[in-house]
Scaffold this active site. Structure first.
Site, PDB file in Angstrom:
ATOM      1  N   ARG A 101      -8.213  28.752  19.941  1.00  0.00           N
ATOM      2  CA  ARG A 101      -6.860  28.247  19.693  1.00  0.00           C
ATOM      3  C   ARG A 101      -5.826  29.268  20.146  1.00  0.00           C
ATOM      4  O   ARG A 101      -4.802  28.909  20.737  1.00  0.00           O
ATOM      5  CB  ARG A 101      -6.680  27.913  18.213  1.00  0.00           C
ATOM      6  CG  ARG A 101      -7.384  26.645  17.781  1.00  0.00           C
ATOM      7  CD  ARG A 101      -7.379  26.478  16.275  1.00  0.00           C
ATOM      8  NE  ARG A 101      -6.031  26.431  15.722  1.00  0.00           N
ATOM      9  CZ  ARG A 101      -5.766  26.492  14.419  1.00  0.00           C
ATOM     10  NH1 ARG A 101      -6.758  26.612  13.542  1.00  0.00           N
ATOM     11  NH2 ARG A 101      -4.517  26.441  13.989  1.00  0.00           N
ATOM     12  N   CYS A 160      -0.707  32.850  11.647  1.00  0.00           N
ATOM     13  CA  CYS A 160      -1.867  31.969  11.854  1.00  0.00           C
ATOM     14  C   CYS A 160      -1.324  30.619  12.298  1.00  0.00           C
ATOM     15  O   CYS A 160      -0.358  30.559  13.054  1.00  0.00           O
ATOM     16  CB  CYS A 160      -2.719  31.867  10.586  1.00  0.00           C
ATOM     17  SG  CYS A 160      -1.855  31.183   9.156  1.00  0.00           S
TER      18      CYS A 160
END
Length: 203
Positions: A101, A160
């Site tokens: 990601r 995050c």
């Protein structure tokens, strides 16, 4: 908090059913609201059950208490602070998302959010510092952080996808005595939604 029976002067222990995941965010949130006596149950509910300890079911009932929140803004970073820190080089930004990601090779779980990362940020997937629901030992944490490119002599802002697993990196830094550091509460979901620059690849 008061309605839950959580009041000033209590020692608070948080846990989750995975061992160590969302408990870190709850722990950090208590810290952000000025609670000093808060800790995480090592191994969480799985460890508790594995040791044959007592459990109960159904709603819990506690007497209401007085909880006075005292927001500690020093451990919270907003999008403007992250931009300034990266531009001026005053802090490092460390992303807890899985490497695919971060590199932009895997889609984000939230619809409409681009893949990739904040330009100039570093990556330490939170799963690399957790084993069987336990946070790694301090020596291993230091090694993982340094391997990710973190300079432990400089401030760190953790990030995050939405501010949850960033708290695990914050916990890791705190557990080795690394200060000062903050958590970017909006994290990648806010950054990408705001149309900020997006980087792909390992750097």
């Amino acid at each position: 908090m008061g309605k839950l029976g959580i009041g000033d002067g209590l020692r608070i222990v948080v846990y989750d059913q995975l061992g160590l995941f969302s408990a870190a965010r709850v722990w950090w949130t208590f810290r952000a609201f000025g609670v000093a006596e808060v800790m995480i149950l090592d191994g969480g509910l799985p460890q508790w059950l594995a040791e044959g300890r007592e459990t109960e079911s159904g709603p819990s009932a506690r007497q209401p208490a007085t909880f006075m929140a005292r927001l500690d803004r020093s451990i919270i970073a907003d999008i403007a602070q992250v931009e300034r820190a990266l531009t001026a080089g005053t802090s490092q930004v460390l992303d807890a998302r899985p490497a695919a990601r971060f590199r932009g090779e895997a889609p984000e779980p939230r619809a409409g959010i681009a893949s990739g990362h904040i330009p100039g940020s570093l990556n330490l997937p939170f799963g690399e510092i957790i084993k069987d629901g336990h946070l790694a030992e301090p020596e291993a944490l230091r090694a993982a952080l340094e391997s990710a490119g973190v300079d432990l002599s400089r401030p760190v802002i953790t990030s995050c996808g939405s501010g949850v697993s960033a708290a695990i990196l914050w916990l890791a830094l705190d557990s080795i005595g690394k200060r000062p550091h903050a958590l970017y509460d909006g994290s990648w979901a806010e950054w990408a939604s705001a149309g900020k620059p997006v980087a792909t690849g390992a750097e």
